[in-house]
Design an enzyme around this catalytic site. Structure first.
Site, PDB file in Angstrom:
ATOM      1  N   LYS A 194     -31.519   0.298   3.202  1.00 29.21           N
ATOM      2  CA  LYS A 194     -32.948   0.808   2.428  1.00 29.21           C
ATOM      3  C   LYS A 194     -33.159   2.295   3.155  1.00 29.21           C
ATOM      4  CE  LYS A 194     -34.184  -3.019   0.382  1.00 29.21           C
ATOM      5  NZ  LYS A 194     -33.655  -4.088   0.802  1.00 29.21           N
TER       6      LYS A 194
HETATM    7  C1  LIG Z   1     -33.154  -5.502   0.019  1.00 27.96           C
HETATM    8  C2  LIG Z   1     -31.800  -5.993   0.735  1.00 27.96           C
HETATM    9  C3  LIG Z   1     -30.983  -6.587   0.071  1.00 27.96           C
HETATM   10  C4  LIG Z   1     -30.866  -7.009  -1.401  1.00 27.96           C
HETATM   11  O1  LIG Z   1     -30.845  -5.579  -2.133  1.00 27.96           O
HETATM   12  P1  LIG Z   1     -31.296  -5.332  -3.494  1.00 27.96           P
HETATM   13  O2  LIG Z   1     -30.985  -4.033  -3.719  1.00 27.96           O
HETATM   14  O3  LIG Z   1     -32.914  -5.983  -3.544  1.00 27.96           O
HETATM   15  O4  LIG Z   1     -30.206  -6.373  -4.426  1.00 27.96           O
HETATM   16  C5  LIG Z   1     -29.888  -7.392   0.929  1.00 27.96           C
HETATM   17  N1  LIG Z   1     -29.941  -7.269   2.147  1.00 27.96           N
HETATM   18  C6  LIG Z   1     -30.849  -6.643   2.794  1.00 27.96           C
HETATM   19  C7  LIG Z   1     -30.577  -6.466   4.394  1.00 27.96           C
HETATM   20  C8  LIG Z   1     -31.595  -5.998   2.301  1.00 27.96           C
HETATM   21  O5  LIG Z   1     -32.639  -5.416   2.878  1.00 27.96           O
END
Ligand SMILES: *Cc1c(COP(=O)(O)O)cnc(C)c1O
Length: 459
Positions: free
Chosen positions: A107
């Site tokens: 993120k």
């Molecule tokens: C947010 C997240 C996901 C999922 O990603 P999306 O874009 O919501 O499908 C998978 N793994 C981790 C560690 C995350 O923080």
């Protein structure tokens, strides 16, 4: 470049418009009115340059290429690895490490960029912005790290109370910055996301507090994430398939975007945990809610995969009527059925696999034994899917997105492997500082008044 809503009820918006608004006023998600012409990205191995190229394509004159480049370089300067998103070989597998940012999850890639886009926007237009975000664990920390202490910006994070890991929570609750408000909601991530959507749908409230959004429903975020699909293909010298640990469908949809932009992205593998609504949908054509079970991969404990709406719009030939029908069914009956031609088009580019909690633990232990590496539970789900897909006959490199650092989920990693993963640096700080958060019921009104009060104190 202009943006339209998946529900067809809004005037075309500008890039800065969709940057700030996140959700379209009709409740839909924004997509480009037309896809830009495909570009040759084959030499694009630098993350800063790829991300700048993508942002400039989508923002046009609103963000000239040289300014985009400056912005992405500043954003990635906060990463601990010089390649930002290094590609690592693990036997037959490829792992794309997306966890070298300040809060150890992918993120950070998009949020470090978005924070700077917001700042640039406010500098040009004046005013302030109250950013609100729902988190299943990692977006909140990344948003707080990117926005804490920034002028004319505040950040409110809604997380599901006691459904995220301690390390995840501490990343957002210990900054001590006055412009950060943490709300622990008594409910699931889906409740948090629903509340955020309801606040955005309330146009009077949105205007009153100048609400801004950074969930993966935000187009700029999805766009920024397309960059690492581009650099991975460039580094591998051609077509690559991707296995993506999936919750809200934002990351895997970014792979679709990269493909639309001309990158040689092959198959996109939707890897899910025991909350397998997307796997069931791809197999049966029926999207059906059954309730969320907490797992060792909390960032994927989601049932309303918001960005699936974007794929639905595309696969339905951009028929907003069909999207509206599906979303109305979902809120009335908790399910919707895909037309068979729509399902066929989705299956054309996407496959899915589900990993049980036992699969995840087994794979974490196996990877440690065979390669001496600790991986986190989310990454394990992606790797599990990549291996299944290879057994099912897919040839060519499959890149698994390593979405989080194992130290973000120490309990699960230690239980599976017997080893405690080390935080790469800021551990003491993270556990020394006092946590600050309020616990609130899953009520949109309660959340609204908390945001109002916080905004009054700041601006
Ligand atoms: C947010 C997240 C996901 C999922 O990603 P999306 O874009 O919501 O499908 C998978 N793994 C981790 C560690 C995350 O923080």
């Amino acid at each position: 470049m202009r943006y339209i809503s998946t529900r067809g009820g809004t005037e075309p918006a500008t890039f800065s418009g969709v940057l700030i608004d996140a959700l379209a006023p009709d409740g839909g998600l924004y997509l480009p009115q037309t896809w830009p012409e495909a570009t040759d990205w084959s030499g694009e191995t630098s993350m800063a340059s790829a991300a700048a190229g993508v942002l400039h394509l989508f923002a046009g004159q609103e963000l000239p290429l040289d300014e985009a480049q400056e912005l992405t370089e500043a954003a990635f300067a906060s990463f601990r690895h010089p390649d930002v998103a290094p590609l690592k070989r693990l036997g037959d597998d490829h792992l794309l490490e997306l966890f070298h940012g300040p809060t150890l999850a992918f993120k950070d890639v998009a949020l470090q960029i978005i924070a700077r886009l917001f700042e640039r926007h406010l500098k040009a237009r004046g005013g302030h912005l109250n950013v609100v975000v729902a988190t299943s664990g990692d977006t909140g920390g990344a948003a707080v790290a990117a926005l804490a202490g920034r002028e004319n910006l505040s950040i409110t994070v809604l997380h599901p109370h006691e459904r995220i890991s301690k390390v995840q929570r501490r990343f957002m609750t210990t900054t001590g910055a006055g412009n950060v408000l943490n709300l622990a909601v008594e409910g699931t991530f889906d409740d948090c996301q629903r509340i955020v959507k309801e606040m955005f749908a309330d146009r009077a409230f949105t205007k009153e507090v100048r609400l801004g959004g950074v969930n993966s429903i935000n187009w700029a975020r999805v766009a920024a994430q397309a960059s690492y699909y581009i650099t991975s293909c460039a580094q591998l010298g051609g077509t690559a398939h991707f296995s993506v640990p999936t919750g809200n469908f934002g990351d895997v949809f970014a792979g679709y975007v990269a493909k639309k932009l001309g990158a040689p992205v092959g198959e996109l593998i939707v890897a899910v945990n025991e909350n397998d609504i997307l796997d069931r949908t791809l197999r049966t054509g029926i999207y059906e809610k059954r309730g969320v079970t907490p797992t060792s991969s909390p960032s994927m404990d989601i049932e309303i995969a918001s960005n699936f709406e974007r794929l639905l719009f595309e696969a339905a030939g951009r028929d907003a009527g069909e999207v509206k029908r599906a979303m109305a069914d979902l809120s009335a009956y908790g399910s919707f059925a895909l037309e068979s031609d729509v399902l066929d088009r989705i299956r054309d580019g996407f496959r899915s696999y589900k990993a049980s909690e036992a699969d995840v633990a087994e794979l974490m232990a196996e990877v440690l034994e065979s390669h001496g590496e600790l991986i986190d539970p989310h990454t394990a789900i992606g790797l599990h899917a990549a291996r299944k897909r290879r057994e099912d006959g897919l040839s060519g490199p499959i890149v698994t997105l390593a979405t989080a650092h194992p130290a973000k989920f120490p309990e699960a990693v230690q239980a599976a492997t017997g080893q405690a993963p080390q935080l790469p640096g800021s551990e003491e700080e993270l556990f020394r500082e006092e946590e600050r958060f309020d616990i609130l019921p899953a009520s949109t009104d309660a959340i609204k008044s908390a945001i109002r009060q916080h905004a009054l104190l700041l601006f």
